[in-house]
Design an enzyme around this catalytic site. Structure first.
Site, PDB file in Angstrom:
ATOM      1  CG  ASN A  23      75.322 -23.328  30.837  1.00 23.87           C
ATOM      2  OD1 ASN A  23      76.040 -24.046  30.269  1.00 23.87           O
ATOM      3  ND2 ASN A  23      74.231 -22.685  30.307  1.00 23.87           N
ATOM      4  NE  ARG A  99      83.075 -21.266  23.009  1.00 29.59           N
ATOM      5  CZ  ARG A  99      83.905 -20.904  22.611  1.00 29.59           C
ATOM      6  NH1 ARG A  99      84.226 -21.536  21.208  1.00 29.59           N
ATOM      7  NH2 ARG A  99      84.344 -19.766  22.532  1.00 29.59           N
ATOM      8  CB  CYS A 123      78.481 -25.669  21.407  1.00 31.16           C
ATOM      9  SG  CYS A 123      77.398 -26.709  22.400  1.00 31.16           S
ATOM     10  CG  ASP A 131      86.471 -10.103  21.208  1.00 30.61           C
ATOM     11  OD1 ASP A 131      85.794 -10.985  21.202  1.00 30.61           O
ATOM     12  OD2 ASP A 131      86.336  -8.945  21.017  1.00 30.61           O
ATOM     13  CG  LEU A 132      83.656  -9.473  24.280  1.00 30.18           C
ATOM     14  CD1 LEU A 132      82.163  -9.686  24.853  1.00 30.18           C
ATOM     15  CD2 LEU A 132      84.091  -8.080  24.535  1.00 30.18           C
ATOM     16  CG  ASP A 313      71.990 -22.098  26.461  1.00 31.81           C
ATOM     17  OD1 ASP A 313      72.384 -22.106  25.285  1.00 31.81           O
ATOM     18  OD2 ASP A 313      72.852 -22.288  27.461  1.00 31.81           O
ATOM     19  CB  ILE A 335      72.549 -14.708  21.757  1.00 28.45           C
ATOM     20  CG1 ILE A 335      71.579 -14.113  23.058  1.00 28.45           C
ATOM     21  CG2 ILE A 335      73.949 -14.813  22.673  1.00 28.45           C
ATOM     22  CD1 ILE A 335      71.920 -12.996  23.435  1.00 28.45           C
TER      23      ILE A 335
END
Length: 426
Positions: A23, A99, A123, A131-132, A313, A335
């Site tokens: 990540n 992603r 995923c 949108d953020l 995660d 989340i």
């Protein structure tokens, strides 16, 4: 299609080296678009998502050179050079695989003044809207258009300008895109309610090594002073806290004793708290974190939350571990929606799990049994591996390409500490 075969019941004991963080590196690699100089990343994990990111960056004109790391860091390093940008379009056929491809949007827009990026894949965990990301870039003056499955962004004349970005909810990816766009924007940018994950800190440290000016790193309020240009740098990718936590759960469920070599306790404090609460002996040593399961596992009540809370995660891996814990555990996923897709497969192996909305109730059972199971996403697939390590008999996990996206040399690492595990082709 490959599958992984595990014969359970073997206690894990030994050292597991923790790889560079997936990540983190998937944000660090797009940062190379912000400079015409070379960016070298040390401790590069060997993952399918890293390969996909390389492919995308190559498409945009970035040259990539992978070599064996020198010095104290084992594994690989990559040097990325974007001396010219060949294209500002990230096409669907590449982006659909991952992603994190959306993270080229901010850097391309900041450097070239325009970017066209396909809506991402990766995923199958809920909707994960972008949108953020788009609102953050609009706060810096960008004009955004959504058309035919693509995001088209254009900076105003003179480039992006500093602004105030206030996220209504915490978003790691949107924070990363906002930071990378802001470092080359004119003037000062303030990001409120920024994500505080260690991977965000790692990205900021790399950008500052490249000449970026960022105040408040590690806090929820960041102040970024835009620069005219960034230069090259060399950066060591942080260790993967999710990989480390996953192997801790594997050690726990097998009654093992494992040293997670290179893991950093500060990155996974809440995970370590919950592991201790479940009955494990956790000790921070000079070269990593030692996990000893010398007592029966106990049930837990936990909820996922943005850092420094319990990471989403790690939810699936803890659920697998708690399937064999004494008593009842309650897990609440705050989340992502639809992140309990591993539950039916764990139930096939004998787990007692009931899901209602965002809450899963796990009643500990005395044992699990091997079965053929199907992975549905990256972390769900690891939960099945963990369960299989403790199950009686043989388990075959299908669709292991999910695992290859986030766990480097999984079979090799687990075999080295005593697991009976192999990859089978076809």
């Amino acid at each position: 299609m490959d599958r992984i075969k595990i014969r359970g019941g073997h206690r894990l004991k030994g050292r597991i080296p923790v790889s560079g963080a997936k990540n983190a590196v998937l944000a660090l690699m797009p940062a190379s678009l912000l400079t015409s100089d070379s960016l070298t990343l040390i401790n590069l994990p060997r993952l399918a998502d890293v390969d996909s990111c390389c492919h995308l960056l190559n498409e945009l004109g970035v040259s990539t050179m992978v070599a064996r790391s020198k010095g104290d860091h084992p594994g690989r390093e990559i040097t990325l050079t974007a001396d010219t940008i060949a294209s500002t379009v990230a096409p669907y056929d590449i982006v659909r695989k991952m992603r994190a491809s959306i993270l080229v949007l901010g850097p391309l827009l900041a450097r070239e003044g325009e970017a066209t990026v396909s809506l991402p894949g990766g995923c199958a965990i809920g909707n994960r809207p972008i949108d953020l990301h788009l609102r953050a870039l609009e706060a810096l003056g960008a004009e955004i258009e959504l058309t035919a499955g693509y995001v088209r962004a254009r900076a105003p004349d003179g480039g992006l300008r500093g602004g105030i970005i206030s996220f209504p909810v915490v978003s790691v990816g949107a924070t990363e895109n906002a930071i990378m766009a802001a470092v080359l924007a004119r003037g000062e940018t303030v990001i409120n309610n920024a994500a505080r994950e260690p991977e965000i800190v790692d990205l900021c440290q790399c950008l500052m090594a490249m000449g970026a000016k960022i105040d408040g790193v590690g806090n929820s309020r960041l102040v970024i002073h835009g620069c005219d240009r960034l230069h090259g740098a060399t950066h060591v990718v942080m260790p993967d806290r999710i990989e480390a936590g996953s192997y801790a759960c594997a050690a726990a469920i097998t009654g093992g004793d494992v040293l997670l070599q290179g893991a950093r306790s500060a990155d996974m404090a809440e995970v370590l708290v919950e592991l201790k609460e479940s009955g494990l002996n956790i000790s921070v040593e000079e070269d990593g974190i030692r996990v000893q399961a010398d007592a029966p596992l106990k049930g837990l009540t936990l909820s996922t939350a943005p850092f420094p809370g319990f990471p989403t995660d790690m939810q699936a891996q803890f659920m697998a571990m708690l399937a064999l814990a004494q008593g009842t555990s309650v897990l609440t996923e705050t989340i992502f929606e639809n992140r309990y897709m591993h539950v039916p497969e764990l139930v096939r192996m004998g787990a007692d799990i009931q899901v209602k909305g965002r809450v899963a109730v796990v009643k500990g059972v005395s044992g699990l049994v091997g079965a053929e199971v199907m992975a549905t996403d990256l972390r769900a697939s690891m939960s099945l591996i963990i369960a299989a390590l403790a199950a009686e008999g043989e388990t075959q996990v299908h669709r292991v390409y999910h695992l290859d996206r986030g766990y480097e040399r999984l079979e090799e690492k687990l075999s080295a500490v005593g697991a009976d595990i192999e990859r089978v082709g076809g």
